[in-house]
Design a protein around this motif. Structure first.
Motif, PDB file in Angstrom:
ATOM      1  N   TYR A 146     -11.186  15.741 -12.227  1.00 46.68           N
ATOM      2  CA  TYR A 146     -12.080  14.723 -12.754  1.00 46.68           C
ATOM      3  C   TYR A 146     -13.528  15.112 -12.554  1.00 46.68           C
ATOM      4  O   TYR A 146     -14.342  15.091 -13.465  1.00 46.68           O
ATOM      5  CB  TYR A 146     -11.784  13.397 -12.062  1.00 46.68           C
ATOM      6  CG  TYR A 146     -12.782  12.330 -12.369  1.00 46.68           C
ATOM      7  CD1 TYR A 146     -12.741  11.645 -13.583  1.00 46.68           C
ATOM      8  CD2 TYR A 146     -13.786  12.028 -11.460  1.00 46.68           C
ATOM      9  CE1 TYR A 146     -13.669  10.688 -13.879  1.00 46.68           C
ATOM     10  CE2 TYR A 146     -14.727  11.064 -11.751  1.00 46.68           C
ATOM     11  CZ  TYR A 146     -14.664  10.391 -12.965  1.00 46.68           C
ATOM     12  OH  TYR A 146     -15.598   9.440 -13.246  1.00 46.68           O
TER      13      TYR A 146
ATOM     14  N   GLN B 291     -19.234  17.576 -18.654  1.00 50.84           N
ATOM     15  CA  GLN B 291     -19.786  16.524 -19.507  1.00 50.84           C
ATOM     16  C   GLN B 291     -21.302  16.448 -19.364  1.00 50.84           C
ATOM     17  O   GLN B 291     -22.034  16.380 -20.331  1.00 50.84           O
ATOM     18  CB  GLN B 291     -19.161  15.201 -19.065  1.00 50.84           C
ATOM     19  CG  GLN B 291     -18.989  14.197 -20.157  1.00 50.84           C
ATOM     20  CD  GLN B 291     -18.154  13.007 -19.657  1.00 50.84           C
ATOM     21  OE1 GLN B 291     -17.004  13.189 -19.253  1.00 50.84           O
ATOM     22  NE2 GLN B 291     -18.728  11.835 -19.670  1.00 50.84           N
TER      23      GLN B 291
ATOM     24  N   ARG C 227      -6.266  15.451  -8.779  1.00 54.30           N
ATOM     25  CA  ARG C 227      -6.709  14.738  -9.961  1.00 54.30           C
ATOM     26  C   ARG C 227      -8.228  14.550  -9.903  1.00 54.30           C
ATOM     27  O   ARG C 227      -8.933  14.709 -10.872  1.00 54.30           O
ATOM     28  CB  ARG C 227      -6.028  13.375 -10.011  1.00 54.30           C
ATOM     29  CG  ARG C 227      -5.983  12.820 -11.395  1.00 54.30           C
ATOM     30  CD  ARG C 227      -5.560  11.374 -11.376  1.00 54.30           C
ATOM     31  NE  ARG C 227      -4.118  11.188 -11.485  1.00 54.30           N
ATOM     32  CZ  ARG C 227      -3.554   9.994 -11.381  1.00 54.30           C
ATOM     33  NH1 ARG C 227      -4.277   8.937 -11.141  1.00 54.30           N
ATOM     34  NH2 ARG C 227      -2.239   9.876 -11.491  1.00 54.30           N
ATOM     35  N   LEU C 228      -8.686  14.246  -8.710  1.00 53.89           N
ATOM     36  CA  LEU C 228     -10.099  14.011  -8.536  1.00 53.89           C
ATOM     37  C   LEU C 228     -10.898  15.282  -8.770  1.00 53.89           C
ATOM     38  O   LEU C 228     -11.950  15.278  -9.396  1.00 53.89           O
ATOM     39  CB  LEU C 228     -10.343  13.489  -7.129  1.00 53.89           C
ATOM     40  CG  LEU C 228     -11.077  12.192  -7.075  1.00 53.89           C
ATOM     41  CD1 LEU C 228     -12.569  12.456  -7.053  1.00 53.89           C
ATOM     42  CD2 LEU C 228     -10.748  11.333  -8.302  1.00 53.89           C
TER      43      LEU C 228
ATOM     44  N   PHE D 170       0.351   8.671  -4.511  1.00 53.53           N
ATOM     45  CA  PHE D 170      -0.857   8.829  -5.317  1.00 53.53           C
ATOM     46  C   PHE D 170      -2.057   9.314  -4.530  1.00 53.53           C
ATOM     47  O   PHE D 170      -2.919   9.974  -5.052  1.00 53.53           O
ATOM     48  CB  PHE D 170      -1.210   7.514  -6.009  1.00 53.53           C
ATOM     49  CG  PHE D 170      -0.227   7.150  -7.084  1.00 53.53           C
ATOM     50  CD1 PHE D 170      -0.338   7.725  -8.348  1.00 53.53           C
ATOM     51  CD2 PHE D 170       0.820   6.291  -6.828  1.00 53.53           C
ATOM     52  CE1 PHE D 170       0.582   7.410  -9.343  1.00 53.53           C
ATOM     53  CE2 PHE D 170       1.746   5.969  -7.819  1.00 53.53           C
ATOM     54  CZ  PHE D 170       1.632   6.534  -9.073  1.00 53.53           C
ATOM     55  N   TRP D 171      -2.115   8.970  -3.265  1.00 52.53           N
ATOM     56  CA  TRP D 171      -3.313   9.423  -2.567  1.00 52.53           C
ATOM     57  C   TRP D 171      -3.235  10.881  -2.158  1.00 52.53           C
ATOM     58  O   TRP D 171      -4.219  11.480  -1.777  1.00 52.53           O
ATOM     59  CB  TRP D 171      -3.713   8.514  -1.416  1.00 52.53           C
ATOM     60  CG  TRP D 171      -2.802   8.358  -0.258  1.00 52.53           C
ATOM     61  CD1 TRP D 171      -2.400   9.320   0.612  1.00 52.53           C
ATOM     62  CD2 TRP D 171      -2.231   7.120   0.189  1.00 52.53           C
ATOM     63  NE1 TRP D 171      -1.608   8.754   1.569  1.00 52.53           N
ATOM     64  CE2 TRP D 171      -1.484   7.409   1.350  1.00 52.53           C
ATOM     65  CE3 TRP D 171      -2.294   5.798  -0.250  1.00 52.53           C
ATOM     66  CZ2 TRP D 171      -0.798   6.427   2.053  1.00 52.53           C
ATOM     67  CZ3 TRP D 171      -1.612   4.841   0.454  1.00 52.53           C
ATOM     68  CH2 TRP D 171      -0.863   5.142   1.588  1.00 52.53           C
TER      69      TRP D 171
ATOM     70  N   GLY E 145       3.340   1.759  -1.626  1.00 54.26           N
ATOM     71  CA  GLY E 145       3.707   2.062  -3.000  1.00 54.26           C
ATOM     72  C   GLY E 145       2.727   3.008  -3.676  1.00 54.26           C
ATOM     73  O   GLY E 145       2.966   3.476  -4.790  1.00 54.26           O
ATOM     74  N   PHE E 146       1.641   3.286  -2.993  1.00 53.49           N
ATOM     75  CA  PHE E 146       0.637   4.181  -3.570  1.00 53.49           C
ATOM     76  C   PHE E 146       0.574   5.508  -2.827  1.00 53.49           C
ATOM     77  O   PHE E 146      -0.287   6.334  -3.092  1.00 53.49           O
ATOM     78  CB  PHE E 146      -0.739   3.510  -3.527  1.00 53.49           C
ATOM     79  CG  PHE E 146      -0.843   2.314  -4.430  1.00 53.49           C
ATOM     80  CD1 PHE E 146      -1.385   2.432  -5.706  1.00 53.49           C
ATOM     81  CD2 PHE E 146      -0.385   1.074  -4.021  1.00 53.49           C
ATOM     82  CE1 PHE E 146      -1.471   1.326  -6.546  1.00 53.49           C
ATOM     83  CE2 PHE E 146      -0.465  -0.038  -4.860  1.00 53.49           C
ATOM     84  CZ  PHE E 146      -1.004   0.088  -6.122  1.00 53.49           C
ATOM     85  N   GLU E 147       1.480   5.650  -1.921  1.00 56.13           N
ATOM     86  CA  GLU E 147       1.454   6.815  -1.045  1.00 56.13           C
ATOM     87  C   GLU E 147       1.418   8.124  -1.803  1.00 56.13           C
ATOM     88  O   GLU E 147       0.606   8.998  -1.537  1.00 56.13           O
ATOM     89  CB  GLU E 147       2.671   6.767  -0.118  1.00 56.13           C
ATOM     90  CG  GLU E 147       2.558   7.716   1.047  1.00 56.13           C
ATOM     91  CD  GLU E 147       3.454   7.279   2.200  1.00 56.13           C
ATOM     92  OE1 GLU E 147       4.304   6.379   1.989  1.00 56.13           O
ATOM     93  OE2 GLU E 147       3.297   7.830   3.300  1.00 56.13           O
TER      94      GLU E 147
ATOM     95  N   SER F  98      -4.258  12.365  -5.623  1.00 61.52           N
ATOM     96  CA  SER F  98      -5.637  12.054  -5.997  1.00 61.52           C
ATOM     97  C   SER F  98      -6.594  13.219  -5.802  1.00 61.52           C
ATOM     98  O   SER F  98      -7.523  13.401  -6.561  1.00 61.52           O
ATOM     99  CB  SER F  98      -6.123  10.858  -5.206  1.00 61.52           C
ATOM    100  OG  SER F  98      -5.282   9.755  -5.460  1.00 61.52           O
TER     101      SER F  98
ATOM    102  N   THR G  17       0.844  -1.203   0.000  1.00 63.05           N
ATOM    103  CA  THR G  17       0.000   0.000   0.000  1.00 63.05           C
ATOM    104  C   THR G  17       0.875   1.247   0.000  1.00 63.05           C
ATOM    105  O   THR G  17       0.508   2.260  -0.594  1.00 63.05           O
ATOM    106  CB  THR G  17      -0.937   0.031   1.222  1.00 63.05           C
ATOM    107  OG1 THR G  17      -0.165  -0.179   2.399  1.00 63.05           O
ATOM    108  CG2 THR G  17      -1.986  -1.054   1.111  1.00 63.05           C
TER     109      THR G  17
END
Lengths: 117, 117
Positions: free
Chosen positions: B106, B113, B102-103, B95-96, B91-93, B99, B89
């Motif tokens: 998004y 849209q 990015r979110l 990224f959160w 390895g995703f540090e 996020s 987990t």
DNA sequence: AAATCATATTCCTATATCGGAATACGTCAA
DNA sequence: TTGACGTATTCCGATATAGGAATATGATTT
């Protein structure tokens, strides 16, 4: 009458979602960016329907987001849900260092015990 | 002929072992030290056979060790197996944290849209 | 050995999942 | 509209669990 007994929680939580090896692989691949289902499937050597199903689980627990991109549907990582897992396991950090000693002692005891049998 | 299809990996790995909420609770309790099955069961409000079964799973994946102590059998934590999960987990540090941005983007896109639909 | 306390296992049931195959659905291009 | 392509869903079948209840196994004390 639907009994609620048998299997408590299901795939609807992150811990379960990442219990599946292939789903973990997917998450790893998604660190590289967004992927369409087909490519993910191909990369992991699985059929497309299977990939879709796994992605659905990941989406339902919020680890993945998707957006339309023309004919395709791009899946992207939302790693925030992994944080609780990281933190939960982190709560054991001081123990896995300790464990070595404790384990040594334990194994030692075991041997003693065996000899005494 | 036993088909090997259907459900890939099973309870025999750590990720699956900790996918069960009650087993996680057990591990947490075990940080305080060794426990006999009965007390664990009582603390978690479950019947003894159930506790034994969960402990068996935890033992089989190596997260727990047991030793005899007179009439009782004391279960103790061996947290080393949780380390790989923590690291995976981890390895995703990066990224959160990401996020969020990015979110946001998004979600923003999504709104656009929708309005265009 | 018998009684007792502690724990593990077995049997059964209900449900959850995974995988495959076939198929439905969606979207874009001609 | 019809193809063609990309993706999701449905319908199986086989297996994995989780829980409960009853029971077996182990160990200790008398």
């Amino acid at each position: 009458m639907i009994s609620d007994v048998a299997r408590a929680a299901t795939t609807s939580d992150v811990f379960n979602a990442i219990a599946e090896p292939q789903r973990r692989q997917m998450l790893v691949l998604l660190r590289a960016g967004e992927w369409p289902v087909t490519e993910l499937a191909q990369e992991l050597g699985m059929a497309q329907p299977r990939a879709s199903k796994h992605l659905r689980v990941l989406r339902e627990v919020g680890l993945v987001r998707d957006r339309k991109a023309g004919k395709q549907r791009l899946y992207g990582l939302d790693a925030r849900g992994l944080r609780p897992v990281h933190e939960w396991t982190g709560g054991f950090e001081r123990f896995w260092a300790e464990s070595f000693d404790r384990l040594d002692a334990y194994v030692h005891d075991l041997k003693q015990q065996r000899q005494e049998d």
